[in-house]
Design an enzyme around this catalytic site. Structure first.
Site, PDB file in Angstrom:
ATOM      1  N   ASP A  36      39.893  40.198  32.856  1.00 40.10           N
ATOM      2  CA  ASP A  36      40.707  40.838  31.886  1.00 40.10           C
ATOM      3  C   ASP A  36      40.767  40.024  30.697  1.00 40.10           C
ATOM      4  O   ASP A  36      40.642  38.618  30.286  1.00 40.10           O
ATOM      5  CB  ASP A  36      41.922  40.966  32.613  1.00 40.10           C
ATOM      6  CG  ASP A  36      42.961  42.119  31.938  1.00 40.10           C
ATOM      7  OD1 ASP A  36      42.343  42.917  30.956  1.00 40.10           O
ATOM      8  OD2 ASP A  36      44.166  42.076  32.041  1.00 40.10           O
ATOM      9  N   ASN A  53      40.319  52.903  34.622  1.00 44.56           N
ATOM     10  CA  ASN A  53      39.931  52.660  33.080  1.00 44.56           C
ATOM     11  C   ASN A  53      39.523  54.062  32.455  1.00 44.56           C
ATOM     12  O   ASN A  53      39.208  53.922  31.204  1.00 44.56           O
ATOM     13  CB  ASN A  53      39.126  51.681  33.271  1.00 44.56           C
ATOM     14  CG  ASN A  53      39.549  50.390  33.527  1.00 44.56           C
ATOM     15  OD1 ASN A  53      38.859  49.199  34.071  1.00 44.56           O
ATOM     16  ND2 ASN A  53      40.720  50.254  32.980  1.00 44.56           N
ATOM     17  N   ILE A  90      47.633  42.765  40.516  1.00 42.56           N
ATOM     18  CA  ILE A  90      46.132  43.011  40.901  1.00 42.56           C
ATOM     19  C   ILE A  90      45.367  44.166  40.284  1.00 42.56           C
ATOM     20  O   ILE A  90      44.368  44.178  40.605  1.00 42.56           O
ATOM     21  CB  ILE A  90      46.552  43.259  42.445  1.00 42.56           C
ATOM     22  CG1 ILE A  90      46.973  42.114  43.310  1.00 42.56           C
ATOM     23  CG2 ILE A  90      45.332  43.715  43.371  1.00 42.56           C
ATOM     24  CD1 ILE A  90      47.235  42.085  44.573  1.00 42.56           C
TER      25      ILE A  90
HETATM   26  C1  IPE Z   1      41.760  45.446  35.396  1.00 48.47           C
HETATM   27  O1  IPE Z   1      42.079  45.137  34.146  1.00 48.47           O
HETATM   28  C2  IPE Z   1      40.569  46.127  35.394  1.00 48.47           C
HETATM   29  C3  IPE Z   1      39.364  45.383  34.976  1.00 48.47           C
HETATM   30  C4  IPE Z   1      39.675  44.030  34.466  1.00 48.47           C
HETATM   31  C5  IPE Z   1      37.867  45.949  35.037  1.00 48.47           C
HETATM   32  P1  IPE Z   1      42.997  46.462  33.082  1.00 48.47           P
HETATM   33  O2  IPE Z   1      43.329  45.920  31.935  1.00 48.47           O
HETATM   34  O3  IPE Z   1      42.511  47.711  33.251  1.00 48.47           O
HETATM   35  O4  IPE Z   1      44.584  46.282  33.931  1.00 48.47           O
HETATM   36  P2  IPE Z   1      46.088  46.734  33.609  1.00 48.47           P
HETATM   37  O5  IPE Z   1      45.972  48.129  32.967  1.00 48.47           O
HETATM   38  O6  IPE Z   1      46.227  45.708  32.635  1.00 48.47           O
HETATM   39  O7  IPE Z   1      46.922  46.575  34.744  1.00 48.47           O
HETATM   40  C1  IPE Z   2      38.863  44.039  30.866  1.00 45.54           C
HETATM   41  O1  IPE Z   2      39.601  43.681  29.349  1.00 45.54           O
HETATM   42  C2  IPE Z   2      37.930  44.752  30.783  1.00 45.54           C
HETATM   43  C3  IPE Z   2      37.873  46.150  31.275  1.00 45.54           C
HETATM   44  C4  IPE Z   2      39.026  46.712  31.889  1.00 45.54           C
HETATM   45  C5  IPE Z   2      36.706  46.986  31.093  1.00 45.54           C
HETATM   46  P1  IPE Z   2      40.533  44.619  28.726  1.00 45.54           P
HETATM   47  O2  IPE Z   2      39.769  45.755  27.784  1.00 45.54           O
HETATM   48  O3  IPE Z   2      41.477  45.276  29.661  1.00 45.54           O
HETATM   49  O4  IPE Z   2      41.039  43.852  27.666  1.00 45.54           O
HETATM   50  P2  IPE Z   2      42.707  43.931  27.156  1.00 45.54           P
HETATM   51  O5  IPE Z   2      43.509  43.624  28.490  1.00 45.54           O
HETATM   52  O6  IPE Z   2      42.923  44.994  26.641  1.00 45.54           O
HETATM   53  O7  IPE Z   2      42.952  42.639  26.500  1.00 45.54           O
HETATM   54 MG    MG Z   3      43.107  44.673  30.216  1.00 47.76          MG
END
Ligand code: IPE
Ligand code: IPE
Ligand code: MG
Length: 241
Positions: free
Chosen positions: A16, A64, A187
């Site tokens: 993340d 997502n 999580i």
């Molecule tokens: C979790 O990250 C999913 C992945 C890293 C693929 P998110 O960015 O989607 O999670 P939330 O929305 O902060 O919980």
């Molecule tokens: C995780 O990084 C990758 C995916 C969920 C695909 P994010 O895209 O959630 O990045 P932040 O949390 O917005 O910085």
């Molecule tokens: Mg994220």
């Protein structure tokens, strides 16, 4: 030879922080995801060199899809980019790729890419990289139950061991170490079933910046943990895989 128990056999990572990494550089979020792929590829070797046999990463969650359309299509397109750039190298370097997640709701193109990645690396044994894409821990439990029913299991035949065999991560032992980068302490529907007794490490490091130093810090943290699995004395995980 006895395995060194201070090294996790299986590391799972919620990658993340890509979006924030890009934002800090005044770049579109896509560039963060692109840098995230490069960080992942660098980490596979680092894990393997340290004796980790299974690396499982959260690349795209069931939730997502809620993101803006251009970000979702950018992430889907990145699969082909990553494949062209890295698949041959990974196949040659002994990486076995397994893609975990719901396949019916992704494009035919993506399904083909996954099949090719799995097929061209299936005989490799150095490290197993499980890419969780269109994956959710709740989805996994539901699909395992459905498969168990379809296989004709009766209610009294359903227990933790029989259900585990239908889970999408049945090819790997449960994760010993669960890392989340990006600063959030949750999580987010990653390996809900499998992480029952994982050790958790949360770090503020944004995923594209996660490298060997951050991995070593997480491993040092892990090595200092006392795993009891509900007992009173330190215990060794009983691994199925
Ligand atoms: C979790 O990250 C999913 C992945 C890293 C693929 P998110 O960015 O989607 O999670 P939330 O929305 O902060 O919980
Ligand atoms: C995780 O990084 C990758 C995916 C969920 C695909 P994010 O895209 O959630 O990045 P932040 O949390 O917005 O910085
Ligand atoms: Mg994220």
């Amino acid at each position: 030879m006895q395995r060194d128990l201070s090294i996790p056999r299986h590391v799972a990572i919620v990658m993340d922080g890509n979006g924030r990494w890009a934002k800090k550089r005044f770049l579109p979020r896509f560039f963060g995801h692109k840098a995230g792929v490069d960080a992942l590829v660098r980490l596979i070797d680092a894990c393997s060199v340290r004796g980790i046999s299974y690396l499982t990463v959260f690349a795209f969650s069931s939730e997502n899809w809620k993101r803006p359309e251009d970000e979702v299509s950018g992430l889907m397109g990145l699969v082909a980019v990553a494949q062209a750039k890295y698949l041959a190298k990974m196949a040659k370097n002994g990486v076995r790729i397994v893609v975990v997640g719901e396949r019916d709701t992704v494009s035919e193109r993506l399904r083909k890419a996954w099949a090719e990645a799995e097929e061209s690396t299936r005989h490799n044994t150095r490290i197993t990289l499980s890419i969780c894409f269109n994956y959710g821990g709740r989805w996994d439990m539901v699909q395992a139950c459905r498969k168990a029913v379809a296989a004709g299991l009766k209610a009294e035949q359903i227990d933790e061991a029989s259900l585990s065999r239908f889970m999408a991560m049945a090819h790997a032992p449960d994760p010993d170490l669960f890392i989340r980068t990006g600063g959030e302490v949750r999580i987010s529907n990653f390996l809900l079933w499998q992480s029952a007794y994982s050790e958790f490490v949360f770090t503020d490091c944004l995923w594209p910046d996660f490298g060997e130093a951050e991995l070593d810090a997480a491993l040092a943290d892990y090595a200092g943990r006392e795993r009891r699995f509900g007992g009173v004395t330190p215990a060794v995980p009983v691994h199925a895989g």
